[in-house]
Scaffold this active site. Sequence first.
Site, PDB file in Angstrom:
ATOM      1  N   SER A 142      41.696  32.468  33.187  1.00 44.36           N
ATOM      2  CA  SER A 142      41.368  31.319  34.055  1.00 44.36           C
ATOM      3  C   SER A 142      40.933  30.159  33.174  1.00 44.36           C
ATOM      4  O   SER A 142      40.376  30.374  32.076  1.00 44.36           O
ATOM      5  CB  SER A 142      40.222  31.690  35.000  1.00 44.36           C
ATOM      6  OG  SER A 142      39.738  30.541  35.669  1.00 44.36           O
ATOM      7  N   TYR A 155      32.102  35.329  37.066  1.00 47.43           N
ATOM      8  CA  TYR A 155      33.547  35.145  36.940  1.00 47.43           C
ATOM      9  C   TYR A 155      33.939  34.594  35.561  1.00 47.43           C
ATOM     10  O   TYR A 155      34.810  35.150  34.881  1.00 47.43           O
ATOM     11  CB  TYR A 155      34.041  34.222  38.055  1.00 47.43           C
ATOM     12  CG  TYR A 155      35.536  34.046  38.113  1.00 47.43           C
ATOM     13  CD1 TYR A 155      36.349  35.008  38.697  1.00 47.43           C
ATOM     14  CD2 TYR A 155      36.144  32.907  37.585  1.00 47.43           C
ATOM     15  CE1 TYR A 155      37.729  34.842  38.759  1.00 47.43           C
ATOM     16  CE2 TYR A 155      37.511  32.729  37.649  1.00 47.43           C
ATOM     17  CZ  TYR A 155      38.298  33.697  38.238  1.00 47.43           C
ATOM     18  OH  TYR A 155      39.664  33.532  38.291  1.00 47.43           O
TER      19      TYR A 155
HETATM   20  N1  LIG Z   1      43.429  31.441  42.765  1.00 46.23           N
HETATM   21  C1  LIG Z   1      42.942  30.731  41.738  1.00 46.23           C
HETATM   22  O1  LIG Z   1      42.541  29.566  41.889  1.00 46.23           O
HETATM   23  C2  LIG Z   1      42.891  31.357  40.362  1.00 46.23           C
HETATM   24  C3  LIG Z   1      42.626  30.518  39.262  1.00 46.23           C
HETATM   25  C4  LIG Z   1      42.579  31.063  37.989  1.00 46.23           C
HETATM   26  C5  LIG Z   1      42.790  32.415  37.814  1.00 46.23           C
HETATM   27  N2  LIG Z   1      43.036  33.210  38.893  1.00 46.23           N
HETATM   28  C6  LIG Z   1      43.241  34.639  38.639  1.00 46.23           C
HETATM   29  O2  LIG Z   1      44.522  35.004  39.115  1.00 46.23           O
HETATM   30  C7  LIG Z   1      44.503  36.381  39.476  1.00 46.23           C
HETATM   31  C8  LIG Z   1      45.070  36.532  40.875  1.00 46.23           C
HETATM   32  O3  LIG Z   1      44.235  35.776  41.746  1.00 46.23           O
HETATM   33  P1  LIG Z   1      44.674  35.367  43.231  1.00 46.23           P
HETATM   34  O4  LIG Z   1      44.035  34.071  43.493  1.00 46.23           O
HETATM   35  O5  LIG Z   1      46.126  35.554  43.414  1.00 46.23           O
HETATM   36  O6  LIG Z   1      43.862  36.489  44.057  1.00 46.23           O
HETATM   37  P2  LIG Z   1      44.162  37.144  45.501  1.00 46.23           P
HETATM   38  O7  LIG Z   1      42.842  37.630  45.995  1.00 46.23           O
HETATM   39  O8  LIG Z   1      44.889  36.190  46.339  1.00 46.23           O
HETATM   40  O9  LIG Z   1      45.071  38.399  45.138  1.00 46.23           O
HETATM   41  C9  LIG Z   1      44.533  39.393  44.283  1.00 46.23           C
HETATM   42  C10 LIG Z   1      45.204  40.729  44.528  1.00 46.23           C
HETATM   43  O10 LIG Z   1      44.534  41.672  43.657  1.00 46.23           O
HETATM   44  C11 LIG Z   1      44.249  42.844  44.410  1.00 46.23           C
HETATM   45  N3  LIG Z   1      43.081  43.511  43.832  1.00 46.23           N
HETATM   46  C12 LIG Z   1      41.774  43.157  43.963  1.00 46.23           C
HETATM   47  N4  LIG Z   1      40.995  44.045  43.338  1.00 46.23           N
HETATM   48  C13 LIG Z   1      41.825  44.963  42.764  1.00 46.23           C
HETATM   49  C14 LIG Z   1      41.607  46.128  42.000  1.00 46.23           C
HETATM   50  N5  LIG Z   1      40.373  46.536  41.683  1.00 46.23           N
HETATM   51  N6  LIG Z   1      42.671  46.826  41.565  1.00 46.23           N
HETATM   52  C15 LIG Z   1      43.924  46.432  41.896  1.00 46.23           C
HETATM   53  N7  LIG Z   1      44.195  45.364  42.666  1.00 46.23           N
HETATM   54  C16 LIG Z   1      43.141  44.631  43.085  1.00 46.23           C
HETATM   55  C17 LIG Z   1      44.006  42.356  45.834  1.00 46.23           C
HETATM   56  O11 LIG Z   1      44.190  43.413  46.784  1.00 46.23           O
HETATM   57  C18 LIG Z   1      45.053  41.249  45.956  1.00 46.23           C
HETATM   58  O12 LIG Z   1      46.282  41.748  46.425  1.00 46.23           O
HETATM   59  C19 LIG Z   1      43.057  36.843  39.341  1.00 46.23           C
HETATM   60  O13 LIG Z   1      42.877  37.492  38.103  1.00 46.23           O
HETATM   61  C20 LIG Z   1      42.282  35.539  39.373  1.00 46.23           C
HETATM   62  O14 LIG Z   1      41.037  35.638  38.732  1.00 46.23           O
HETATM   63  C21 LIG Z   1      43.093  32.715  40.161  1.00 46.23           C
END
Ligand SMILES: NC(=O)c1ccc[n+]([C@@H]2O[C@H](COP(=O)([O-])OP(=O)(O)OC[C@H]3O[C@@H](n4cnc5c(N)ncnc54)[C@H](O)[C@@H]3O)[C@@H](O)[C@H]2O)c1
Length: 254
Positions: A142, A155
Site C-alpha cells: 500500500s 495497517y
Molecule cells: N482498497 C484500497 O484502497 C487499497 C489500497 C492499497 C492497498 N490495498 C490492499 O489491496 C488488497 C486487497 O484489498 P481490497 O480493497 O480489494 O479488499 P476487499 O476487502 O475488497 O477484498 C479482500 C478479499 O480478501 C479476502 N480475505 C480477507 N481476509 C482473508 C484471509 N485471512 N485469508 C484469505 N482471504 C482473505 C476477503 O474475503 C476478500 O475477498 C489488500 O491487501 C489491501 O490492503 C487496498
Amino acid sequence: MTIAQRLAGRTAIVTGAGAGIGRAIAVRLSQEGAFVACLDIDPAAAAATVALLAVPGVAATCNVADEASVAAAVATVVEARGRVDVLVNNAGIAGPQEPALSTPLDGWQHTLAVNLTGTFLMSRACLPALIEAEGAIVNVASALALVGWTDECAYGPGKAGVVQLTKGMAMDYAGRIRVNCVCPGAVRTPMLESTLPPSADVEATFAEYGKIHPLHQRLAWPEEIADVVLFLSSDDASLITGAALLADAGFTAG
Ligand SMILES: NC(=O)c1ccc[n+]([C@@H]2O[C@H](COP(=O)([O-])OP(=O)(O)OC[C@H]3O[C@@H](n4cnc5c(N)ncnc54)[C@H](O)[C@@H]3O)[C@@H](O)[C@H]2O)c1
C-alpha cells in the site's frame, strides 16, 4: 496478427481473490492465459470469481493467516497443476480504524497476522514450486507503507513489513525467482467502503479521497492495479526484483 498472451501456460495463485483488487487480478491474469487458483477465506466469493475467468480456474478456501490452511490450499494447487509460476499475495484487511491509544491488541495482532504473516506463510509454502518454475511473487502492499496516515495504527506498519519482506526475499532468492510489490493509493473496493463510518456519505467521501490523488483526482479502479500486477508477474518485468512500485496516482509524490 496474433498477439501472444503474456501468461499462457502458467499457473497463478491469487489470495483474497473473492472481491475487489484480488478479483480484478485473477480476471486479468486469466485474460493473459494463466490458469488461476482463486484463494479466499470466503469460499462463495472465490467461486464467484472463478466464474469470471477467461481460462477455467479453481477456487480454494484459504485463511492466509493460518499455517495449516495455507499448506492445504497450496498443496491442492501443486498436486493438481504440478507447478506454480506466479503468486499474488493480495489478501488483506483494513484493521481497526483507530490511533494507537484505542487500538486493541487483538485488532493489531489480527491485522498483522493477515496482512504480513499471511504474505510470509503463502510465500514460504509456494517457494519450492516457484523456484522450480523460476516464477514471480507480487505482493499487494500500500502507499500507506510509505507515508503515515491517521487512525490506521496497525495497517501501515503491516504494509511497511510487506515492503521489507519483498526486498529481503528478492535478495535471498535472486537468480531463482523475482519478488516485487505494488503500492496502491485508494482503490474503490468493498474494503475501502468498510473503513467509512455507517453515517458517511460514501460518494462525497470518495470524492474527497479522490482529490488527494493528483493524477486523475479520483479513486483507482481495481482493474488499474491488476494491470500493474500483471506487468510485475510477466516476463515484461524480467529485470525487476525487490521493487515497491507505486500505483498511487501521485498520492505520495508531494
Ligand atoms: N482498497 C484500497 O484502497 C487499497 C489500497 C492499497 C492497498 N490495498 C490492499 O489491496 C488488497 C486487497 O484489498 P481490497 O480493497 O480489494 O479488499 P476487499 O476487502 O475488497 O477484498 C479482500 C478479499 O480478501 C479476502 N480475505 C480477507 N481476509 C482473508 C484471509 N485471512 N485469508 C484469505 N482471504 C482473505 C476477503 O474475503 C476478500 O475477498 C489488500 O491487501 C489491501 O490492503 C487496498
